[in-house]
Design a protein around this motif. Structure first.
Motif, PDB file in Angstrom:
ATOM      1  N   THR A 118       0.807  -1.214   0.000  1.00 56.45           N
ATOM      2  CA  THR A 118       0.000   0.000   0.000  1.00 56.45           C
ATOM      3  C   THR A 118       0.844   1.270   0.000  1.00 56.45           C
ATOM      4  N   PHE A 119       0.303   2.296  -0.672  1.00 59.24           N
ATOM      5  CA  PHE A 119       0.946   3.610  -0.638  1.00 59.24           C
ATOM      6  C   PHE A 119       0.254   4.504   0.383  1.00 59.24           C
ATOM      7  N   ILE A 120      -1.048   4.255   0.599  1.00 56.73           N
ATOM      8  CA  ILE A 120      -1.832   5.161   1.425  1.00 56.73           C
ATOM      9  C   ILE A 120      -1.303   5.219   2.867  1.00 56.73           C
ATOM     10  N   LYS A 121      -0.778   4.076   3.342  1.00 57.04           N
ATOM     11  CA  LYS A 121      -0.201   4.054   4.703  1.00 57.04           C
ATOM     12  C   LYS A 121       1.065   4.910   4.763  1.00 57.04           C
ATOM     13  N   ILE A 122       1.744   4.985   3.633  1.00 61.20           N
ATOM     14  CA  ILE A 122       2.950   5.825   3.573  1.00 61.20           C
ATOM     15  C   ILE A 122       2.529   7.296   3.655  1.00 61.20           C
ATOM     16  N   VAL A 123       1.422   7.630   2.990  1.00 62.43           N
ATOM     17  CA  VAL A 123       0.911   9.008   3.048  1.00 62.43           C
ATOM     18  C   VAL A 123       0.565   9.343   4.508  1.00 62.43           C
ATOM     19  N   GLU A 124      -0.077   8.393   5.178  1.00 62.75           N
ATOM     20  CA  GLU A 124      -0.419   8.593   6.600  1.00 62.75           C
ATOM     21  C   GLU A 124       0.836   8.869   7.421  1.00 62.75           C
ATOM     22  N   GLN A 125       1.869   8.053   7.130  1.00 61.46           N
ATOM     23  CA  GLN A 125       3.136   8.207   7.859  1.00 61.46           C
ATOM     24  C   GLN A 125       3.753   9.580   7.598  1.00 61.46           C
ATOM     25  N   LEU A 126       3.658  10.003   6.328  1.00 60.37           N
ATOM     26  CA  LEU A 126       4.193  11.312   5.933  1.00 60.37           C
ATOM     27  C   LEU A 126       3.501  12.416   6.743  1.00 60.37           C
ATOM     28  N   ARG A 131       3.985  16.156  11.681  1.00 60.77           N
ATOM     29  CA  ARG A 131       3.529  16.556  13.018  1.00 60.77           C
ATOM     30  C   ARG A 131       2.053  16.972  13.092  1.00 60.77           C
ATOM     31  N   ILE A 132       1.239  16.418  12.204  1.00 66.83           N
ATOM     32  CA  ILE A 132      -0.207  16.620  12.332  1.00 66.83           C
ATOM     33  C   ILE A 132      -0.635  15.774  13.532  1.00 66.83           C
ATOM     34  N   ARG A 138      -6.502  10.519  13.542  1.00 68.24           N
ATOM     35  CA  ARG A 138      -7.484   9.457  13.813  1.00 68.24           C
ATOM     36  C   ARG A 138      -8.820   9.797  13.151  1.00 68.24           C
ATOM     37  N   ILE A 139      -9.262  11.037  13.334  1.00 71.85           N
ATOM     38  CA  ILE A 139     -10.576  11.410  12.776  1.00 71.85           C
ATOM     39  C   ILE A 139     -10.516  11.429  11.236  1.00 71.85           C
ATOM     40  N   ALA A 140      -9.416  11.987  10.708  1.00 69.78           N
ATOM     41  CA  ALA A 140      -9.336  12.128   9.246  1.00 69.78           C
ATOM     42  C   ALA A 140      -9.246  10.771   8.541  1.00 69.78           C
ATOM     43  N   TRP A 141      -8.664   9.778   9.207  1.00 71.45           N
ATOM     44  CA  TRP A 141      -8.498   8.473   8.546  1.00 71.45           C
ATOM     45  C   TRP A 141      -9.578   7.467   8.939  1.00 71.45           C
ATOM     46  N   ALA A 142     -10.569   7.904   9.777  1.00 76.46           N
ATOM     47  CA  ALA A 142     -11.643   6.981  10.169  1.00 76.46           C
ATOM     48  C   ALA A 142     -12.661   6.872   9.038  1.00 76.46           C
ATOM     49  N   LEU A 143     -13.207   5.654   8.847  1.00 83.41           N
ATOM     50  CA  LEU A 143     -14.222   5.463   7.799  1.00 83.41           C
ATOM     51  C   LEU A 143     -15.571   5.907   8.333  1.00 83.41           C
ATOM     52  N   ASP A 311      -3.522  22.438  13.210  1.00 85.89           N
ATOM     53  CA  ASP A 311      -3.343  21.276  12.336  1.00 85.89           C
ATOM     54  C   ASP A 311      -3.663  21.619  10.889  1.00 85.89           C
ATOM     55  N   LEU A 312      -4.662  22.466  10.706  1.00 87.34           N
ATOM     56  CA  LEU A 312      -5.018  22.861   9.342  1.00 87.34           C
ATOM     57  C   LEU A 312      -3.837  23.596   8.696  1.00 87.34           C
ATOM     58  N   ALA A 313      -3.137  24.403   9.508  1.00 85.28           N
ATOM     59  CA  ALA A 313      -1.953  25.107   8.976  1.00 85.28           C
ATOM     60  C   ALA A 313      -0.877  24.092   8.578  1.00 85.28           C
ATOM     61  N   ARG A 314      -0.724  23.026   9.375  1.00 81.54           N
ATOM     62  CA  ARG A 314       0.272  21.996   9.012  1.00 81.54           C
ATOM     63  C   ARG A 314      -0.148  21.281   7.726  1.00 81.54           C
ATOM     64  N   ILE A 315      -1.447  21.001   7.614  1.00 83.89           N
ATOM     65  CA  ILE A 315      -1.938  20.323   6.401  1.00 83.89           C
ATOM     66  C   ILE A 315      -1.690  21.216   5.181  1.00 83.89           C
ATOM     67  N   MET A 316      -1.948  22.520   5.333  1.00 82.07           N
ATOM     68  CA  MET A 316      -1.715  23.456   4.215  1.00 82.07           C
ATOM     69  C   MET A 316      -0.211  23.532   3.897  1.00 82.07           C
ATOM     70  N   HIS A 317       0.602  23.446   4.929  1.00 80.61           N
ATOM     71  CA  HIS A 317       2.059  23.481   4.696  1.00 80.61           C
ATOM     72  C   HIS A 317       2.493  22.253   3.882  1.00 80.61           C
ATOM     73  N   LEU A 318       1.894  21.109   4.203  1.00 85.00           N
ATOM     74  CA  LEU A 318       2.216  19.897   3.447  1.00 85.00           C
ATOM     75  C   LEU A 318       1.811  20.063   1.976  1.00 85.00           C
ATOM     76  N   LEU A 319       0.701  20.743   1.744  1.00 83.82           N
ATOM     77  CA  LEU A 319       0.274  21.041   0.363  1.00 83.82           C
ATOM     78  C   LEU A 319       1.333  21.897  -0.336  1.00 83.82           C
ATOM     79  N   VAL A 320       1.760  22.954   0.375  1.00 85.84           N
ATOM     80  CA  VAL A 320       2.781  23.851  -0.193  1.00 85.84           C
ATOM     81  C   VAL A 320       4.016  23.024  -0.564  1.00 85.84           C
TER      82      VAL A 320
END
Ligand code: HEM
Length: 525
Positions: A118-126, A131-132, A138-143, A311-320
């Motif tokens: 799987t690649f998706i677990k690597i994305v999670e690890q990233l 530092r998210i 937990r919430i973002a990856w819950a089904l 956390d949203l700022a960290r997520i946006m930083h990852l996008l950048v």
């Protein structure tokens, strides 16, 4: 008995050593020999299906230090240890055993296996490494259990017919933005902003002596245009220094991926970018106009699941980071070769001349952009050769169950790397001049960029969705640089050497102090 002999030998060799110290040293030495014989001689005989491992002396650390210095050298050392074979092998890196795939056929097997690799677990690890927080993760990856409970749909109003986790769904947002129906809007905007940012840089330099250092120029142009394209104008108004802050972080971001100790400066630089993003996020939405679909949708959906603003700022930083970190580096090397090699420059100059017949100044017309995207094979070949030559990246997968690759079995929960450099320097595929920089190889053989040996954009489920945008960004930059300006190298006319001392998981950087200086002036109408 053996211990006494080794201890006595040690004392005889190093005269002044106290007996108890010699005894301890001899015990350590013998334990290491026993460990090595067991691990690298006896164990492979008992478990022949296990991938062979490059021997090492120090348990736990294994090859960590050598790998951080040059992953490629350690991989080549392992290949030599296996008598040049390309079968899967393992390296001990800190507390983990990592597995490596070198054979192109094996890499294809890995890319095709989307069930147990799987690649998706690597994305999670990233994201964790970025530092998210664990709660957000937990919430973002819950089904979601039902449509009614899915806040992405009920609160953000974003369709999620497959009831995917938000983490998983975000990969669809990316694809829609950079390889789907939202692509056209950012391609045109990004290209125009590259032209705009380059014009600003030239105007500023013109007030001095017109001379610019190539690397910082390209960093500023690509990053500023990237931020403006995806985040709108307000972000740079909130923090005009955000580009410089991101570059300071990006220069040392390898420390984050390698979990390097004593990285306070890198973390401080990371925080500075996130502080600016947080300040921007806290502004009322109506003040933040011009957001791209991706940024808009990620903000809406993350807020819907209750993600806190830090956390949203960290997520946006990852996008950048994902949008920017690779393109300016690949484009830099391509431009450095272009400006220092008259034959490459002549070829590209004529391609640019042809494309610019379609330009509808001062805006870049649709037909010009479409020409840049589809009919500039020389520019594409130059970028591909830069990626072949300078990429030190790898594809990464996590095994969910034991996976057979040829005769070897990689255990479950293992991290598997497909390093690109050994594939990119294969003379059988790229020719006997594989160690030379030669864009003609991609121009003469149009199929080479889709060969299973050319992996700069990875493959399978992690095949980079931004690859077309990256190519258009570079074409827009070159089209502008050679089409609208006169450019002259005023430093030594030589491509810088790569800085092999700074570890990287992406594209190599030039040695500091070797950058090209260029004088850029307006073309006379
Ligand atoms: C020359 C420029 C680029 C190179 C060399 C590059 C390379 C790569 C590679 C090697 C991967 C796969 C990583 C893996 O398998 O572990 C990847 C994934 C990805 N790339 Fe690119 N890329 C470039 C530009 C871009 C651009 C411009 C964008 C978007 C604007 C982009 C968006 C992505 C995304 C969304 C992924 C999926 C990975 C994730 O979510 O972490 N890339 N890229």
């Amino acid at each position: 008995m053996v211990l006494s002999i080794v201890s006595a030998t040690l004392q005889a060799q190093v005269g002044s050593i106290p007996p108890h110290f010699a005894y301890v040293a001899a015990s350590i030495f013998l334990s290491l020999v026993a460990f090595r014989v067991w691990k690298f001689t006896i164990r492979p005989l008992l478990y022949p299906e296990e991938p062979r491992e490059l021997p090492y002396w120090i348990p736990y650390f294994g090859h960590t230090f050598a790998y951080v210095r040059s992953g490629h050298d350690v991989v080549m050392q392992a290949k030599a240890y296996l008598n040049g074979s390309c079968e899967p092998f393992a390296l001990q890196l800190k507390d983990r055993k990592m597995y490596f795939i070198l054979h192109p056929d094996d890499s294809t097997t890995v890319y095709r296996n989307t069930t147990t690799m799987t690649f998706i677990k690597i994305v999670e690890q990233l994201q964790r490494t970025f530092r998210i927080s664990e709660t957000t993760m937990r919430i973002a990856w819950a089904l979601p259990r039902s449509k009614e409970e899915d806040r992405v749909q009920t609160i953000a109003g974003v369709p999620n017919p497959g009831l995917k986790s938000l983490g998983d769904l975000s990969m669809d947002f990316w694809r829609t933005q950079v390889a789907g129906k939202e692509y056209g809007a950012i391609e045109a905007k990004f290209s125009r902003l590259i032209a705009d940012d380059l014009a600003k840089e030239v105007a500023l330099a013109d007030k001095r002596d017109g001379v610019l250092k190539l690397l910082p120029l390209m960093q500023r142009v690509f990053l500023s245009a990237g931020l403006r394209t995806f985040f709108g104008e307000k972000l740079l108004e909130v923090d005009p220094d955000i580009v410089a802050k991101f570059i300071a972080f990006d220069d040392e971001s390898w420390k984050l991926w390698f979990k390097w100790p004593l990285s306070h400066k890198m973390f401080a630089n990371k925080q500075r970018v996130e502080d600016s993003l947080e300040k921007w996020l806290k502004l009322p939405r109506e003040e933040r106009v011009g957001l791209a679909y991706l940024v808009d949708t990620i903000e809406k959906t993350q807020l819907a699941i209750g993600t806190p603003v830090e956390d949203l700022a960290r997520i946006m930083h990852l996008l950048v980071f994902i949008i920017n970190t690779n393109t300016y580096k690949a484009a830099y090397w391509a431009t450095a070769h272009l400006l220092t090699n008259s034959s490459i420059r002549d070829d590209i100059q004529s391609e640019v001349f042809e494309a610019r017949q379609l330009i509808d100044s001062p805006r870049l017309s649709e037909s010009y952009l479409s020409h840049l995207r589809n009919e500039t094979p020389r520019i594409a070949a130059l970028l591909h050769e830069s990626l072949r030559y300078y990429s030190a990246s790898s594809s990464i997968r996590l095994t969910l169950a034991p996976v057979a690759i040829g005769k070897r079995i990689i255990p479950a929960k293992s991290v598997v790397f497909i390093p690109f450099r050994p594939l990119h320097y294969d003379a059988e595929v790229f020719g006997s001049d594989v160690n030379l920089f030669n864009p003609d190889r991609f121009f003469n053989d149009k199929k080479l960029s889709s060969s299973q040996n050319f992996k700069s954009f990875s493959g399978g489920s992690s095949y980079c969705p931004g690859r077309v945008l990256a190519r258009v960004e570079f074409a827009a930059f070159v089209g502008e640089l050679l089409g609208a300006y006169n450019v002259e190298v005023v430093s030594e006319c030589r491509v810088p050497t790569t800085d092999e001392k700074v570890p990287t998981k992406g594209i190599l950087m030039p040695m500091s102090g070797e950058d090209l200086s260029v004088k850029i002036s307006y073309k006379k109408a």
